[in-house]
Design an enzyme around this catalytic site. Structure first.
Site, PDB file in Angstrom:
ATOM      1  CE1 TYR A 236     -31.546 -51.568  62.904  1.00 27.17           C
ATOM      2  CE2 TYR A 236     -30.533 -50.325  61.133  1.00 27.17           C
ATOM      3  CZ  TYR A 236     -31.124 -50.369  62.376  1.00 27.17           C
ATOM      4  OH  TYR A 236     -31.287 -49.204  63.091  1.00 27.17           O
TER       5      TYR A 236
ATOM      6  CG  HIS B 277     -28.660 -51.419  68.264  1.00 32.84           C
ATOM      7  ND1 HIS B 277     -28.786 -52.167  67.127  1.00 32.84           N
ATOM      8  CD2 HIS B 277     -29.768 -50.644  68.295  1.00 32.84           C
ATOM      9  CE1 HIS B 277     -29.915 -51.857  66.509  1.00 32.84           C
ATOM     10  NE2 HIS B 277     -30.525 -50.938  67.197  1.00 32.84           N
TER      11      HIS B 277
END
Length: 276
Positions: free
Chosen positions: A48, A106
């Site tokens: 991010y 992730h």
């Protein structure tokens, strides 16, 4: 139920705050606003690119460190054990914390096939105290069973895509059977959010709430922890205001029935989909 007790005996709030794509000063302001609205769980990731902003927002909020749980994720390119451990240490430094509250893989990055090493790194990081709670994201039942079989350690969390168009009935059951909390990324369905779909609109009218509140309540009643995202203060507040009403079983079932085979938002490599 305003919180979930995880299989490692820690607790997380019933609703968390997703921080992508909040960056720079504007992002910090939005995250501070979320904390002021009452969120106590912030979800970020290396991919991010905003871990520094998340840490700064926490400091500016003035809240005690122990009151807020921060989650981040190891990207697929760092699954080799040494790289995974380094990734976690770097994340802690960017966040400005001594301990990461929740560390996730992730996604399993199956073509590389090193996700077991990444899980071993998380287990070691938990033992060292670098990470408090460990879990995964975008894992299937097969991926989950492999890391559990090879390490003897069950993830506390599996963060996956869940929304009314992709209700994930089977994976919710897999997670529940293993004692894993399911978190939902893109819990509304992003640009395809079915706010005007009859079951959602009818429930909103019946309970005098917004369609978004109906969808978040649907998640809660299915035992899922949604991670809604918004930089708008009024919407941030509305997304937390879902504990004053309850959907009927029929309403929950009708919303779940909106699911369809093409309901997924993304295909390909989830690690590159920063929208998570």
């Amino acid at each position: 139920m305003n919180s979930h007790r995880l299989n490692d005996s820690t607790e997380v709030p019933a609703i968390g705050f997703g921080t992508y794509p909040l960056k720079d000063e504007e992002g910090i302001t939005a995250i501070v606003g979320a904390l002021e609205a009452g969120y106590r769980y912030l979800d970020t990731a290396v991919n991010y690119g905003n871990e520094t902003e998340v840490g700064e927002a926490l400091r500016r909020s003035g809240l005690p460190r122990e009151d807020v749980r921060i989650a981040t994720k190891i990207p697929g390119r760092f699954h080799a054990k040494d790289l995974a451990l380094t990734s976690l240490r770097d994340s802690a430094q960017r966040l400005g914390v001594e301990q990461i509250d929740v560390g996730l893989i992730h996604w399993p990055n199956p073509s590389v096939g090193l996700y077991v090493e990444a899980w071993q790194a998380l287990v070691e990081a938990q033992q060292e105290g670098l990470v408090r709670t460990i879990g995964v994201s975008n894992f299937t039942g097969e991926h989950l069973r492999r890391i559990i079989d090879e390490t003897g350690v069950t993830p506390a969390i599996n963060q996956i895509e869940v929304h009314p168009l992709f209700p994930q009935q089977e994976m919710l059951q897999v997670d529940a059977d293993l004692g894993i909390l399911t978190q939902a990324w893109s819990p509304m369905g992003k640009r395809r959010a079915p706010f005007e779909a009859e079951p959602v609109a009818a429930a909103a009218k019946a309970h005098d709430v917004s369609p978004g509140q109906v969808i978040l309540r649907w998640h809660l009643q299915r035992g899922v922890m949604p991670l809604p995202k918004s930089a708008t203060p009024s919407r941030q507040a509305d997304n937390l205001d879902v504990f004053g009403f309850e959907l009927s079983a029929a309403e929950v079932d009708a919303i779940t029935a909106l699911g369809r085979p093409d309901g997924r938002l993304f295909g390909g490599d989830p690690d590159t989909h920063e929208e998570q």
